[in-house]
Design a protein around this motif. Sequence first.
Motif, PDB file in Angstrom:
ATOM      1  N   GLY A 124      -8.167 -13.520  14.067  1.00  0.00           N
ATOM      2  CA  GLY A 124      -8.711 -12.656  13.032  1.00  0.00           C
ATOM      3  C   GLY A 124      -8.057 -11.297  12.912  1.00  0.00           C
ATOM      4  O   GLY A 124      -8.490 -10.474  12.101  1.00  0.00           O
ATOM      5  N   VAL A 125      -7.032 -11.069  13.719  1.00  0.00           N
ATOM      6  CA  VAL A 125      -6.286  -9.808  13.669  1.00  0.00           C
ATOM      7  C   VAL A 125      -4.917 -10.062  13.060  1.00  0.00           C
ATOM      8  O   VAL A 125      -4.259 -11.051  13.398  1.00  0.00           O
ATOM      9  N   TYR A 126      -4.485  -9.162  12.165  1.00  0.00           N
ATOM     10  CA  TYR A 126      -3.174  -9.279  11.539  1.00  0.00           C
ATOM     11  C   TYR A 126      -2.327  -8.060  11.906  1.00  0.00           C
ATOM     12  O   TYR A 126      -2.833  -6.946  12.009  1.00  0.00           O
ATOM     13  N   GLY A 127      -1.040  -8.317  12.095  1.00  0.00           N
ATOM     14  CA  GLY A 127      -0.152  -7.236  12.495  1.00  0.00           C
ATOM     15  C   GLY A 127      -0.094  -6.113  11.477  1.00  0.00           C
ATOM     16  O   GLY A 127      -0.091  -4.942  11.820  1.00  0.00           O
TER      17      GLY A 127
ATOM     18  N   ALA B 154      -3.410  -4.108  12.622  1.00  0.00           N
ATOM     19  CA  ALA B 154      -2.833  -3.348  13.733  1.00  0.00           C
ATOM     20  C   ALA B 154      -1.924  -2.216  13.281  1.00  0.00           C
ATOM     21  O   ALA B 154      -1.776  -1.223  13.991  1.00  0.00           O
ATOM     22  N   MET B 155      -1.290  -2.344  12.102  1.00  0.00           N
ATOM     23  CA  MET B 155      -0.372  -1.310  11.633  1.00  0.00           C
ATOM     24  C   MET B 155      -0.346  -1.295  10.120  1.00  0.00           C
ATOM     25  O   MET B 155      -0.374  -2.345   9.487  1.00  0.00           O
ATOM     26  N   MET B 156      -0.290  -0.113   9.547  1.00  0.00           N
ATOM     27  CA  MET B 156      -0.117  -0.011   8.099  1.00  0.00           C
ATOM     28  C   MET B 156       0.459   1.354   7.738  1.00  0.00           C
ATOM     29  O   MET B 156       0.267   2.341   8.457  1.00  0.00           O
ATOM     30  N   PRO B 157       1.192   1.428   6.627  1.00  0.00           N
ATOM     31  CA  PRO B 157       1.627   2.734   6.126  1.00  0.00           C
ATOM     32  C   PRO B 157       0.508   3.330   5.288  1.00  0.00           C
ATOM     33  O   PRO B 157      -0.201   2.625   4.582  1.00  0.00           O
ATOM     34  N   PHE B 158       0.322   4.623   5.382  1.00  0.00           N
ATOM     35  CA  PHE B 158      -0.649   5.284   4.517  1.00  0.00           C
ATOM     36  C   PHE B 158      -0.440   6.794   4.602  1.00  0.00           C
ATOM     37  O   PHE B 158       0.447   7.271   5.303  1.00  0.00           O
ATOM     38  N   ALA B 159      -1.268   7.515   3.872  1.00  0.00           N
ATOM     39  CA  ALA B 159      -1.168   8.968   3.843  1.00  0.00           C
ATOM     40  C   ALA B 159      -1.939   9.592   5.000  1.00  0.00           C
ATOM     41  O   ALA B 159      -2.784   8.944   5.630  1.00  0.00           O
ATOM     42  N   ASN B 160      -1.670  10.871   5.244  1.00  0.00           N
ATOM     43  CA  ASN B 160      -2.300  11.596   6.338  1.00  0.00           C
ATOM     44  C   ASN B 160      -3.825  11.602   6.227  1.00  0.00           C
ATOM     45  O   ASN B 160      -4.533  11.749   7.217  1.00  0.00           O
TER      46      ASN B 160
END
Length: 459
Positions: A212-215, A294-300
């Motif tokens: 159930g977890v995606y990278g 587990a990881m993603m790009p995003f804003a501050n």
Amino acid sequence: MQKVMKSGIALACAFSFALTACSGGQSGNKRSELSSGTAGAGSTGKNVTIEYWSIPIYQNVEGAPSPSSGEWEKMKIKEFEAQHPSIKINFQLIPFDQSQNKIGIAVAGNNAPDVVLESVDRVLMKYVESGKSEPIGDFIEDVKSDFNPEMLKKVTRDGKIYGVPVTLNPEYFFLNAALFKAKGLEHLIPKDDRMWTIEEMQDALKRVSGNGVYGTAMWAANEQGDEMNLMRLFGMGAEQWDESSTKIVLDQYPQAVDGLSKLVSMLDQGIVAPGPATTAALDAVELFKQNKIAMMPFANGLWSLVEAGKKDGSTDPKVELFGMAPPHSKGVVPKVASAIHGYQVFKQSDPEKREAVKKFVRFMIQPEHIKAVSKSGNYVPSRQSASYRYDNPEIQAAMDVVSKLPLANTGVSSPYFLDVRKMWYPELQAILLKKKSPEQALKDYAKKANDFLAEKQRR
């Protein structure tokens, strides 16, 4: 190394306002600003009504009656109107997904609002190009030296300032450290330099995925947040626009084909969350908050979204943020994206009304006001006198790394940025749905965009 350091100077200059309290030379300017920006109630000579529109940027602003977007603005409008009884502010909060359509229709119908608070680096030049924006350099003439020069460049054309920046929201990458710790993979978190190569990222995300977890997550439901995902390709050495922001060149980089092929492969392996073609940026944020990504790009601003979610129950209490540089290929300096929010003013024909608008904007951009909205979302303030340090040491540590990286050219200086931006996500959808190869989709995107740009530039 010297080249790398030089490439990051512009961003470091922008971020330094938030990272350290700067000193020198502003006390006289501040006195002048206070005397002309807040005093003189009723001095416009006649009753004036200002139409002020804003997108919902700032939430949880200290001192506001509620944490909701728009509440701080309403509070400050009351203060301003009390000081200026002859000036009435009509305030409208416009949803993100409706703002450009609503503003565009109003401008086309010669019924534009007087002042708008929005993503000025992305939309301003469209209206400057069409002659609809009011040059407002005189609004900040006496305090210009207090403003970040890199941010001012984004609102300047042909030597004229058409906007006043308020905050910069840097965009980089985030890990949910809790997921790595839960699987005994804490050693994979790059704590020393907060950097991963592409190979290190792929290995780590593959190992953390499952049950159930995606990278990671991708999104292509619309154009919102597209630059965040494009940072994956910038980290491999690709560029989207040429240096002059007059042509799309993404199709000319084999790294872009390679990067998109890798993402499709990761989707097939269950490393990327399913359904990215119909996932929007904020949908991915919700998955992250639910402890599934587990990881993603995003804003501050993700720091604030996660913390606010822990208070209202929408964030899993186990989520633990870790900010880092965008993953990159060996020998490539990763680049970060950003969004600048600020004020623009549409054309004013009445000198007295323009003076009232000037008073209002100057009131809203006082240092204490910019500092308040900056702290609400961990943003970078546009003014040196509004600088602050982050209370959260994790944010500070991430920014210490990210601030040394160069800004990506996402084409925002083009007056046709918004038009071209909408041409990319259908091609990304086609890639993710395997209706087109990455190579074909990139060619189709570049041709459509460049044909459009060439036609506009011929006029």
